[in-house]
Design a protein around this motif. Structure first.
Motif, PDB file in Angstrom:
ATOM      1  N   ILE A  88     -66.495 -23.623 -45.869  1.00 34.18           N
ATOM      2  CA  ILE A  88     -65.318 -23.526 -45.002  1.00 34.18           C
ATOM      3  C   ILE A  88     -64.039 -23.333 -45.802  1.00 34.18           C
ATOM      4  CG2 ILE A  88     -63.838 -24.878 -43.468  1.00 34.18           C
ATOM      5  CD1 ILE A  88     -66.318 -25.971 -42.169  1.00 34.18           C
ATOM      6  N   GLY A  89     -63.954 -24.025 -46.962  1.00 27.46           N
ATOM      7  CA  GLY A  89     -62.732 -23.927 -47.747  1.00 27.46           C
ATOM      8  C   GLY A  89     -61.596 -24.658 -47.067  1.00 27.46           C
ATOM      9  N   LYS A  90     -60.360 -24.254 -47.364  1.00 30.41           N
ATOM     10  CA  LYS A  90     -59.175 -24.908 -46.801  1.00 30.41           C
ATOM     11  C   LYS A  90     -58.894 -24.350 -45.413  1.00 30.41           C
ATOM     12  CE  LYS A  90     -57.665 -27.797 -49.945  1.00 30.41           C
ATOM     13  NZ  LYS A  90     -57.450 -29.228 -49.680  1.00 30.41           N
ATOM     14  N   LYS A  91     -59.668 -24.798 -44.453  1.00 29.96           N
ATOM     15  CA  LYS A  91     -59.476 -24.389 -43.069  1.00 29.96           C
ATOM     16  C   LYS A  91     -59.603 -25.624 -42.190  1.00 29.96           C
ATOM     17  CE  LYS A  91     -61.523 -19.797 -43.757  1.00 29.96           C
ATOM     18  NZ  LYS A  91     -62.640 -18.898 -43.355  1.00 29.96           N
TER      19      LYS A  91
ATOM     20  N   LYS B 251     -62.976 -25.453 -35.186  1.00 28.34           N
ATOM     21  CA  LYS B 251     -61.746 -25.782 -34.471  1.00 28.34           C
ATOM     22  C   LYS B 251     -60.575 -25.832 -35.450  1.00 28.34           C
ATOM     23  CE  LYS B 251     -63.853 -28.083 -30.570  1.00 28.34           C
ATOM     24  NZ  LYS B 251     -63.894 -29.263 -29.689  1.00 28.34           N
ATOM     25  N   ASN B 252     -59.397 -25.528 -34.919  1.00 34.01           N
ATOM     26  CA  ASN B 252     -58.250 -25.354 -35.807  1.00 34.01           C
ATOM     27  C   ASN B 252     -57.012 -26.087 -35.288  1.00 34.01           C
ATOM     28  OD1 ASN B 252     -57.240 -24.218 -38.175  1.00 34.01           O
ATOM     29  ND2 ASN B 252     -56.332 -22.491 -37.081  1.00 34.01           N
ATOM     30  N   GLY B 253     -57.224 -27.225 -34.607  1.00 34.00           N
ATOM     31  CA  GLY B 253     -56.105 -27.958 -34.021  1.00 34.00           C
ATOM     32  C   GLY B 253     -55.223 -28.613 -35.072  1.00 34.00           C
ATOM     33  N   LYS B 254     -53.930 -28.738 -34.757  1.00 34.09           N
ATOM     34  CA  LYS B 254     -52.967 -29.379 -35.655  1.00 34.09           C
ATOM     35  C   LYS B 254     -52.197 -30.430 -34.865  1.00 34.09           C
ATOM     36  CE  LYS B 254     -53.884 -26.342 -38.916  1.00 34.09           C
ATOM     37  NZ  LYS B 254     -54.723 -25.415 -38.165  1.00 34.09           N
TER      38      LYS B 254
END
Length: 528
Positions: A437-440, A279-282
């Motif tokens: 995952i890294g910076k995601k 998921k990529n919510g902000k």
């Protein structure tokens, strides 16, 4: 015979001398011509080098002719050619024409991806027609007094009226508008920022003192879409939502609504969506203390899952030494220099002052092995500040070490996925599942105050830039972090009536008197 011979010798000598003089004159003339040619060649060579390799310096005290760090980052990271065509007509009464051209030249100087063409729409009709054909537009659509930005098949027209703010003092916003246009034509798509409503949030369409109209305008100029969101009506956060903005709710979010936000952001227990993707919510949240008509936001449990602890009952106070009044307790908190903690959001604005007005106190939650998120404070109140916990019934706030919150006071926090430990022998924890995952993944920014972003405080140097930097960080547009285009350097001279009279008599009587006195002295000396 000897006399005749002597005369002949003299004639021969005279003839040879004349030849030598002519020869010398010819050599001198040739030498002069040769030197002139060398001088011209040197001049042309130096001009050629100077035209291609030069260095621009801005010696003004306010950096009037320098671009901001934000613009420089954007221009230096361009990966596509951008063509800028000016259709401005140079008029004597248009005093901003020179500033527009200076900025465009600075853009070209900073990036080899920028090409600037200056056309006069009144005389360069052939080139204007060619430009219209190239852009597949009607000639009437190319309006005079505009600047056109093109990149690939995208174009953006900036009108002259957009460059100047028609309120005194007249603000020249060329850099801000032009940089926005560059972003507009180089980005693949616009980022959608949804503002929640229905809980007493500040209105982004409101331009009164408490509204967020100025902030929303700045967000739009940075090439973001601003949209409203009613969670109870939509029953979810829209799929095209890139950033969810909660601005100063005075009523609580329901459990149902907070679950919609959890589902959008992801939690430590569930970070993957139905497709197995991260998921990529902000989320950006601005809070207010639960004092007076303000009620708890109902977001404390939700924010706690991302490592942010919110205290509803605290208002940060600050002690300031004021002229004539001595040490006073004020609700304003002034942030500058070292009080911006190290973070990508604040690194470029540490020279600016940000003013918070009655903020909640935030804390960092202690880490556990099951937490996938790690929070970090990004702004800290001055050392003399404290968190007041007993507002009702107090005439004047006073620090009580038994109940109030002592320094250090954190006013803003940023949270993202914590980095997994590289040491394979370390105890397992939640982040081991996200090593690759890294910076995601999701990101969250929380401010303990909303007033600092309102129209009433938007003129403070760092307030608006702080929010814009937080939005850029959430959108993972780190190259756009920095300082927004600056307002023009307007300096006022305050002349008192006595000083005005002195200037008047000095210019009317003083300066002419000097000539009269000197003339009289010279006349008197000559008379003696």
């Amino acid at each position: 015979m000897e006399v005749e011979k002597s005369l002949n010798n003299k004639e021969v000598a005279t003839s040879e001398g004349s030849k030598n003089i002519k020869k010398q004159k010819t050599l001198i003339g040739a030498n002069v011509i040769f030197m002139i040619l060398i001088a011209i060649a040197i001049f042309v060579f130096v001009s050629y080098i100077n035209d291609r390799h030069y260095y621009r310096c801005d010696f003004t005290a306010s950096g009037k002719y320098s671009l901001t760090a934000k613009t420089k980052k954007i221009l230096k990271n361009l990966d596509q050619p951008v063509f800028i065509t000016s259709l401005l007509v140079k008029k004597q009464d248009y005093r901003f024409y020179g500033q527009v051209i200076d900025i465009l030249e600075e853009y070209k100087y900073l990036s080899d991806k920028i090409t600037v063409t200056l056309l006069n729409p009144l005389t360069d009709r052939t080139k204007i027609t060619e430009l219209a054909e190239k852009m597949k537009m009607d000639l009437e659509q190319l309006q005079i007094n505009s600047v056109i930005f093109t990149c690939g098949d995208k174009s953006k027209h900036v009108q002259q009226s957009e460059v100047i703010e028609r309120e005194f003092p007249f603000k020249f916003k060329g850099e801000e508008i032009f940089t926005s246009a560059v972003l507009n034509v180089t980005r693949d798509k616009q980022t959608n920022v949804y503002f929640t409503k229905g809980h007493g949030e500040r209105d982004y369409g409101d331009f009164e003192r408490a509204g967020l109209g100025n902030l929303a305008s700045a967000i739009k100029r940075a090439n973001y879409n601003v949209l409203p969101l009613d969670l109870l009506k939509q029953k979810r956060v829209p799929e095209n939502c890139d950033i969810l903005f909660i601005a100063g709710p005075t009523k609580s979010f329901s459990t149902q609504e907070t679950n919609y936000i959890r589902d959008y952001l992801g939690t430590s227990a569930r970070l993957m969506n139905d497709k197995g993707e991260l998921k990529n919510g902000k989320l950006i949240v601005m809070l207010e203390p639960a004092v007076g008509v303000n009620k708890s936001s109902g977001l404390n449990a939700l924010l706690g899952e991302y490592g942010v602890v919110v205290r509803d009952d605290a208002v940060v106070y600050n002690k300031v030494n004021m002229p004539l009044f001595g040490m006073q307790t004020v609700v304003e908190v002034y942030i500058s220099d070292e009080k911006y903690l190290d973070h990508e959001i604040t690194n470029d604005i540490k020279k600016l002052t940000t003013v918070f007005y009655g903020s909640s106190v935030l804390n960092i939650a202690p880490m556990s092995d099951t937490m996938a998120f790690a929070a970090k404070g990004i702004i800290q109140a001055p050392d003399q500040s404290w968190g007041e916990t007993e507002i009702v019934g107090k005439k004047r706030p006073k620090y009580d070490e038994d109940s109030d919150i002592s320094s250090p006071i954190i006013l803003a926090v940023a949270s993202e996925l914590r980095e997994a430990k590289a040491d394979p022998t370390a105890p397992p924890h939640a982040t081991q599942a996200f090593v690759d995952i890294g910076k995601k993944g999701p990101r969250v920014v929380v401010f303990g105050d909303t007033d600092f972003a309102a129209n009433a405080f938007s003129d403070n140097p760092g307030n608006q830039d702080l929010v814009l930097n937080a939005i850029s960080w959430l959108a993972r547009r780190e190259k756009e972090l920095g300082i927004s285009a600056k307002a023009p350097d307007v300096r006022r001279a305050i002349v008192k009536p006595g000083q005005l009279s002195a200037i008047f008599w000095l210019s009317i009587a003083g300066l002419p008197s000097i000539g009269i006195i000197i003339g009289g002295f010279v006349w008197w000396r000559r008379r003696r």
